[in-house]
Design an enzyme around this catalytic site. Sequence first.
Site, short mmCIF file in Angstrom:
data_model
loop_
_atom_site.label_atom_id
_atom_site.label_comp_id
_atom_site.label_asym_id
_atom_site.label_seq_id
_atom_site.Cartn_x
_atom_site.Cartn_y
_atom_site.Cartn_z
N GLU A 78 0.94 -0.81 -0.21
CA GLU A 78 0.36 0.17 -0.20
C GLU A 78 0.73 1.38 -0.06
O GLU A 78 0.65 1.92 0.01
CB GLU A 78 -0.72 0.07 1.40
CG GLU A 78 -2.13 -1.39 0.82
CD GLU A 78 -3.02 -1.21 2.57
OE1 GLU A 78 -2.48 -0.65 3.24
OE2 GLU A 78 -3.88 -1.81 2.22
N GLU A 109 7.71 -22.31 7.93
CA GLU A 109 8.42 -21.32 8.48
C GLU A 109 9.48 -22.10 9.63
O GLU A 109 9.94 -20.61 10.11
CB GLU A 109 6.93 -21.10 10.01
CG GLU A 109 6.33 -22.31 10.19
CD GLU A 109 5.26 -21.70 11.33
OE1 GLU A 109 5.32 -22.48 12.33
OE2 GLU A 109 4.22 -21.12 11.18
#
Length: 297
Positions: A78, A109
Amino acid sequence: MATETFSTRFQDLDSWPSLDILSAFYEGQLSAVAAVRSSLPAIAAAAEEAVARLRRGGRLIYVGAGTSGRIGVQDGTELPPTFNWPDDKLVYLIAGGEGALLKAVENAEDSVEQGIAGIRGSQVGPNDVVIGVAASGRTPFTIAALQEAKARGAQTIGISNNSGAPILDVCSHPILADTGEEVIAGSTRMKAGTAQKIILNLLSTLIMVRLGRVYRGLMVHMRATNAKLRRRSEIMVSQITGCDDATAIAALRQADGDMKLASLIALGINASDAQAALAHSDGNLREALANFSDIKG
């Protein structure tokens, strides 16, 4: 880990009426917002250092796995349209690669090696700002990436939802939002995820403000990529300078859409002087305007 704790309060949640379930979720979201308040000083300190490094040409690098990684990517993506932050100054290191943004990748992970390789492959250096996000604060991929980045001299920011988490010890700027147990035990996309999103919003937006990409609460550095945003640019130039629409449109055309430059031109400053003033102030419109205080107070 508090985020993994089972709450007896919600053990019969699935038998409750829908409105009661939603009320519990809503209360959890409110508590997530409240949990961020105590982290504001840490966020401010992290942003101040980040600004200094980014002004030297550094990049914002988001690191995470699963939900935390996706929230980081959402925050970063953004910044270019909102603040015209350069795309080449953004890096995303997601456990399991880009495919993990849409579909979970098993055991990704847990890979220390991938975390280290991501930092090395991105050639992280002293001017870079590396933001690691992990609700548990124990994600091996994210911790390894932060450790490697810190060893290379980068600023390292660690965001967690559990006090005493390892991620808070391995980074230069620990940020804790202790959101506690989830309504649905272990579902950190809820309270923990909300707090992470808020922290990243606050952190990145403060950085952009300090970099001079906001003036008087206006997005004066945004990318005007469509008709709506071009019109918004015209309105903002008019608001800043007090000029009419025609002057704002002409100034923006002369400035090739650069709102800060257009604002100075709309005030009657010639383009070369306006460009020089912005260059001298590192693009900060408020500082540039101070050089022409007889025109704009």
